[in-house]
Design an enzyme around this catalytic site. Sequence first.
Site, short mmCIF file in Angstrom:
data_model
loop_
_atom_site.label_atom_id
_atom_site.label_comp_id
_atom_site.label_asym_id
_atom_site.label_seq_id
_atom_site.Cartn_x
_atom_site.Cartn_y
_atom_site.Cartn_z
N PRO A 196 -12.10 20.61 1.48
CA PRO A 196 -11.19 19.43 1.42
C PRO A 196 -11.87 17.89 0.83
O PRO A 196 -12.15 17.23 1.33
CB PRO A 196 -11.23 19.30 2.95
CG PRO A 196 -12.59 19.79 3.47
CD PRO A 196 -12.71 20.85 2.57
N CYS A 197 -11.85 18.48 -0.57
CA CYS A 197 -12.41 17.14 -1.32
C CYS A 197 -11.56 15.98 -1.00
O CYS A 197 -11.95 14.88 -1.13
CB CYS A 197 -12.75 17.57 -2.77
SG CYS A 197 -11.15 17.98 -3.62
#
Length: 400
Positions: free
Chosen positions: A363-364
Amino acid sequence: MNHYERISVAVRYLMDHRRENLSPDELARAAGVAPVYFRQMFAEWAGVTPEQFAEYLAPESLKKEILRTHRLIEAAEATEGPAGLEGCFPTVRIKEVASGQDKPGNGGKEQDYVVDFYNLPFERKFAVKHKEEKHPEDCYNAFVESELESRDREGNCAADFYKEGKESGAVHGFSDTNVCEDSQDRCKASGAEHGFADANVCGDSQDWCKASAVECGFSEAITSPVREAAATLFPVEYGFAETPFGSCFIAVTPLGICRLCFADGARDEVLASFRAEWQAEHYVQNDEMAVAVVRQVFSGGIAPLRLHLRGTPFRMKVWKALLEIPIGNILTYSELASIIGRKQAVRAVASAVAGNPVGLIIPCHRVIRKEGAVGEYRWKSERKACMIGWERARRDIISA
């Protein structure tokens, strides 16, 4: 246009006119729909009102969320790690594998890793199970007994997709194999799941407890049969599937998911870019596999998502830290650098975040600027804002 496409237009308009204190009716006009239908779309897509969603994306609200995440991390550190806060942090286990696919000029700096990621789920029924149970396998057993009596294990990506391995085993050149089956039959996957004989990618009962050392240093090698087999090119299956945030491209090797990116209608370009970056023995399109992966991402909890990542040890530390950010939480680039023990390397950390090969799963999008701005995103900043708002809404719904 589907719900997400219209909502993303409204969110883009909201981001461009943040100081104008826009009303839901104005956002509806920007999306090209009637106000009543606009509210209905938000209720169906995010489970909240447009006003609440806009509040989730307000800079002051995002800064408060940054502080909340910071306190959660402090609490975890005070209890000697995320394990002290049951149900708050995803579980990540990493193994290093050898590969003969180093990029030209790499000098051996990039390595291949297999990552088992027990993601915290979006849906309430899964979340309750995680709060009640202490181990993902226990959660799996309890859920199967209570929820899946009359249906297949559709949330299990490995079971759904890799059951086809029996048919593709001959194509890959391997047979009668079972990579994931350890002494506890953790995944109970088919023999041809990954295409390698007499090997254990996930870790057997003897080395399962060594996860902390692997996670920190990534120095422990997996069993020699896999190391020998991994030195050749991997076969790749790829496909396209719909998510709550648009169409995505997914590619997997016998070791796990190696790519997830958003296609936005440019399927040929996305595939060409992937093939240029990732050499393979052969490429086979399998959209059913992609649908199964998406189902697992958004149901979660039953079995680990298995990733096949390629990068430097530094980037792996960044990606591991990203995987451990709880759903609905956000932090800053400087905080992420601090978490991996590289406070002075904020720019390098930001580069590793931008180079994330498996969007959505790693989850950048949960890393934003310290001033409360969503910031840039390789697949459009409005998508990043939609993902942040959607996840915050899901978290609040689950915890209500």
